[in-house]
Scaffold this motif. Sequence first.
Motif, mmCIF file in Angstrom:
data_model
loop_
_atom_site.group_PDB
_atom_site.id
_atom_site.type_symbol
_atom_site.label_atom_id
_atom_site.label_comp_id
_atom_site.label_asym_id
_atom_site.label_seq_id
_atom_site.Cartn_x
_atom_site.Cartn_y
_atom_site.Cartn_z
ATOM 1 N N PHE A 47 3.031 1.317 -2.941
ATOM 2 C CA PHE A 47 1.613 1.163 -2.620
ATOM 3 C C PHE A 47 1.058 2.494 -2.156
ATOM 4 O O PHE A 47 1.802 3.414 -1.835
ATOM 5 C CB PHE A 47 1.422 0.089 -1.537
ATOM 6 N N PHE A 48 -0.267 2.570 -2.140
ATOM 7 C CA PHE A 48 -0.860 3.768 -1.548
ATOM 8 C C PHE A 48 -2.027 3.358 -0.666
ATOM 9 O O PHE A 48 -2.616 2.286 -0.850
ATOM 10 C CB PHE A 48 -1.264 4.791 -2.620
ATOM 11 N N ALA A 49 -2.294 4.191 0.310
ATOM 12 C CA ALA A 49 -3.401 3.927 1.224
ATOM 13 C C ALA A 49 -4.063 5.263 1.539
ATOM 14 O O ALA A 49 -3.482 6.330 1.302
ATOM 15 C CB ALA A 49 -2.878 3.300 2.511
ATOM 16 N N VAL A 50 -5.269 5.185 2.046
ATOM 17 C CA VAL A 50 -6.000 6.420 2.339
ATOM 18 C C VAL A 50 -6.564 6.362 3.764
ATOM 19 O O VAL A 50 -7.143 5.353 4.174
ATOM 20 C CB VAL A 50 -7.165 6.607 1.328
ATOM 21 N N LEU A 51 -6.356 7.449 4.466
ATOM 22 C CA LEU A 51 -6.959 7.588 5.800
ATOM 23 C C LEU A 51 -8.272 8.329 5.656
ATOM 24 O O LEU A 51 -8.393 9.158 4.765
ATOM 25 C CB LEU A 51 -6.032 8.382 6.725
ATOM 26 N N PRO A 52 -9.281 8.088 6.448
ATOM 27 C CA PRO A 52 -9.253 7.232 7.626
ATOM 28 C C PRO A 52 -9.409 5.736 7.345
ATOM 29 O O PRO A 52 -9.182 4.921 8.235
ATOM 30 C CB PRO A 52 -10.445 7.739 8.448
ATOM 31 N N GLU A 53 -9.750 5.348 6.117
ATOM 32 C CA GLU A 53 -10.057 3.944 5.848
ATOM 33 C C GLU A 53 -8.947 2.994 6.309
ATOM 34 O O GLU A 53 -9.227 1.964 6.932
ATOM 35 C CB GLU A 53 -10.377 3.775 4.349
ATOM 36 N N ALA A 54 -7.681 3.344 6.023
ATOM 37 C CA ALA A 54 -6.579 2.422 6.360
ATOM 38 C C ALA A 54 -6.478 2.167 7.866
ATOM 39 O O ALA A 54 -5.873 1.188 8.298
ATOM 40 C CB ALA A 54 -5.265 2.972 5.817
ATOM 41 N N ASN A 55 -7.075 3.049 8.658
ATOM 42 C CA ASN A 55 -7.083 2.847 10.114
ATOM 43 C C ASN A 55 -8.030 1.729 10.526
ATOM 44 O O ASN A 55 -8.078 1.339 11.689
ATOM 45 C CB ASN A 55 -7.523 4.127 10.837
ATOM 46 N N HIS A 56 -8.810 1.246 9.579
ATOM 47 C CA HIS A 56 -9.792 0.216 9.905
ATOM 48 C C HIS A 56 -9.385 -1.146 9.350
ATOM 49 O O HIS A 56 -10.177 -2.081 9.370
ATOM 50 C CB HIS A 56 -11.167 0.631 9.368
ATOM 51 N N ASN A 57 -8.185 -1.229 8.807
ATOM 52 C CA ASN A 57 -7.707 -2.505 8.259
ATOM 53 C C ASN A 57 -6.185 -2.556 8.217
ATOM 54 O O ASN A 57 -5.560 -3.257 8.998
ATOM 55 C CB ASN A 57 -8.311 -2.780 6.864
ATOM 56 N N GLU A 58 -5.556 -1.724 7.369
ATOM 57 C CA GLU A 58 -4.108 -1.827 7.158
ATOM 58 C C GLU A 58 -3.292 -1.710 8.446
ATOM 59 O O GLU A 58 -2.234 -2.331 8.580
ATOM 60 C CB GLU A 58 -3.677 -0.733 6.172
ATOM 61 N N ILE A 59 -3.791 -0.940 9.372
ATOM 62 C CA ILE A 59 -3.061 -0.720 10.627
ATOM 63 C C ILE A 59 -2.760 -2.051 11.338
ATOM 64 O O ILE A 59 -1.759 -2.183 12.037
ATOM 65 C CB ILE A 59 -3.852 0.271 11.539
ATOM 66 N N GLU A 60 -3.591 -3.060 11.123
ATOM 67 C CA GLU A 60 -3.363 -4.364 11.749
ATOM 68 C C GLU A 60 -2.239 -5.148 11.083
ATOM 69 O O GLU A 60 -1.819 -6.170 11.588
ATOM 70 C CB GLU A 60 -4.664 -5.202 11.734
ATOM 71 N N SER A 61 -1.752 -4.669 9.937
ATOM 72 C CA SER A 61 -0.724 -5.424 9.208
ATOM 73 C C SER A 61 0.680 -4.885 9.456
ATOM 74 O O SER A 61 1.651 -5.375 8.889
ATOM 75 C CB SER A 61 -1.021 -5.396 7.707
ATOM 76 N N ILE A 62 0.809 -3.890 10.321
ATOM 77 C CA ILE A 62 2.106 -3.190 10.389
ATOM 78 C C ILE A 62 3.246 -4.042 10.942
ATOM 79 O O ILE A 62 4.405 -3.713 10.737
ATOM 80 C CB ILE A 62 2.020 -1.850 11.155
ATOM 81 N N ALA A 63 2.909 -5.147 11.611
ATOM 82 C CA ALA A 63 3.981 -6.009 12.103
ATOM 83 C C ALA A 63 4.821 -6.542 10.939
ATOM 84 O O ALA A 63 5.992 -6.864 11.108
ATOM 85 C CB ALA A 63 3.393 -7.167 12.907
ATOM 86 N N ASP A 64 4.225 -6.590 9.743
ATOM 87 C CA ASP A 64 4.959 -7.069 8.554
ATOM 88 C C ASP A 64 5.779 -5.976 7.885
ATOM 89 O O ASP A 64 6.603 -6.271 7.025
ATOM 90 C CB ASP A 64 3.958 -7.587 7.494
ATOM 91 N N PHE A 65 5.508 -4.729 8.223
ATOM 92 C CA PHE A 65 6.129 -3.625 7.478
ATOM 93 C C PHE A 65 7.659 -3.692 7.545
ATOM 94 O O PHE A 65 8.337 -3.470 6.558
ATOM 95 C CB PHE A 65 5.649 -2.260 7.994
ATOM 96 N N LYS A 66 8.187 -4.002 8.762
ATOM 97 C CA LYS A 66 9.645 -3.983 8.926
ATOM 98 C C LYS A 66 10.300 -5.061 8.056
ATOM 99 O O LYS A 66 11.222 -4.773 7.295
ATOM 100 C CB LYS A 66 9.991 -4.173 10.394
ATOM 101 N N SER A 67 9.775 -6.298 8.136
ATOM 102 C CA SER A 67 10.415 -7.368 7.348
ATOM 103 C C SER A 67 10.166 -7.181 5.849
ATOM 104 O O SER A 67 11.002 -7.514 5.026
ATOM 105 C CB SER A 67 9.923 -8.733 7.821
ATOM 106 N N ALA A 68 9.017 -6.626 5.507
ATOM 107 C CA ALA A 68 8.735 -6.405 4.070
ATOM 108 C C ALA A 68 9.375 -5.105 3.575
ATOM 109 O O ALA A 68 9.247 -4.761 2.401
ATOM 110 C CB ALA A 68 7.234 -6.382 3.833
ATOM 111 N N LYS A 69 10.051 -4.396 4.476
ATOM 112 C CA LYS A 69 10.748 -3.132 4.147
ATOM 113 C C LYS A 69 9.795 -2.086 3.548
ATOM 114 O O LYS A 69 10.098 -1.419 2.555
ATOM 115 C CB LYS A 69 11.926 -3.393 3.207
ATOM 116 N N ILE A 70 8.627 -2.017 4.145
ATOM 117 C CA ILE A 70 7.649 -1.017 3.696
ATOM 118 C C ILE A 70 7.865 0.282 4.471
ATOM 119 O O ILE A 70 7.922 0.269 5.705
ATOM 120 C CB ILE A 70 6.211 -1.549 3.872
ATOM 121 N N GLN A 71 7.997 1.362 3.747
ATOM 122 C CA GLN A 71 8.228 2.675 4.375
ATOM 123 C C GLN A 71 6.990 3.563 4.224
ATOM 124 O O GLN A 71 6.700 4.046 3.127
ATOM 125 C CB GLN A 71 9.433 3.351 3.719
ATOM 126 N N PRO A 72 6.242 3.767 5.305
ATOM 127 C CA PRO A 72 5.086 4.672 5.200
ATOM 128 C C PRO A 72 5.512 6.134 5.008
ATOM 129 O O PRO A 72 6.407 6.608 5.691
ATOM 130 C CB PRO A 72 4.364 4.500 6.545
#
Length: 338
Positions: free
Chosen positions: A231-256
């Motif tokens: 996936f890809f994301a862009v700052l600063p926009e991702a700071n206004h939405n995606e940042i709230e989803s990070i609790a899922d990153f570990k279980s979904a094995k997402i590596q920023p």
Amino acid sequence: MAIEGIDLTSMRSMVEEFPKLLGRILPDETLQTKLHKIELDKISGVCMIGMGGSAIAGRLCASLLLESANKPLISVQDYHVPSFLDSNWIVIATSYSGNTEETLSAVQEAIQKGCMTFGITTGGRLSQLIDTQNIARVPEGFQPRAALPILFSMQLSMLEALLRKSSTDLTSIGKKIELASKEWDTHMISPAELAQSLRNKIPLFIGSHFTEGIAYRAKCQVNENAKSAAFFAVLPEANHNEIESIADFKSAKIQPIFIRSLTESSRVKLRIEATTSIYEEEMDSCIHLQVKADSAAEELLQLVFYLDLLSLEMAVLRNVDPVGVERISKLKKILSSN
Ligand code: PA5
């Protein structure tokens, strides 16, 4: 038109030539002169049309010219051009095969609107739609995404001629990138090591401003070459939405993976650092990628080269062939027979 010394059946052979292909094939003089003669004050902007591997060059050129272009540069990755396009717009359409239906449809619309239209292609139907003297022909046989250094060189030269910008010496940049890549091991994680650390993980490439196109290219290359989710994301926009989803990153094995740039403003730098610390409260460490470079163009192209190699190393570990695009071809076949 062929390029000696490249095994076109091997993605590695094509990608490893990336630095050497920069600036090697440029638009001919007649085309450059024609672009240079277009009266700049009479044009409203430049619309770049293309899909997939043929869209990236335009997006990267737009990033590079973001701060200096005196006209709007827009990218269209769709069947349609925006309704505001009129005969004052210049169109540069890229399709490696020349047969991509969305590109052909958007080009037909642009031509109907009276836009002066140029093409970058190996041939196909695109070369029949556009005046021969407006075509920049590229060598056949590459996978479109591996032809990026050629498509990018063509596109940047055409834009520079059109916008009266001094031309970037891509050949010298290619040489510098080749040297720099030999030193990656000494100051940063190599593409092979990064691929190892991404085993069983899903990379999330995070760009900002200038690096947005690089993050997008990396996602596409990992999808197409390594056949892996990315996936890809862009700052600063991702700071206004995606940042709230990070609790899922570990279980979904997402590596920023943050793509860093020497052009970052102090505000963006601070933002990336703050974002990293918030992410790391809920997951393992984030990765930051930064290369050493003397110019924005060199930085951009070196990062793209690095990430292209990463996608190949991931393909090796996943035991997949980076060349084949079975599903893309299947879909194109279904659509073309209906
Ligand atoms: O890399 C690829 O093979 C694809 O992303 C193609 O570039 C995409 O399907 C568009 O085709 P073309 O580049 O021939 O217009």
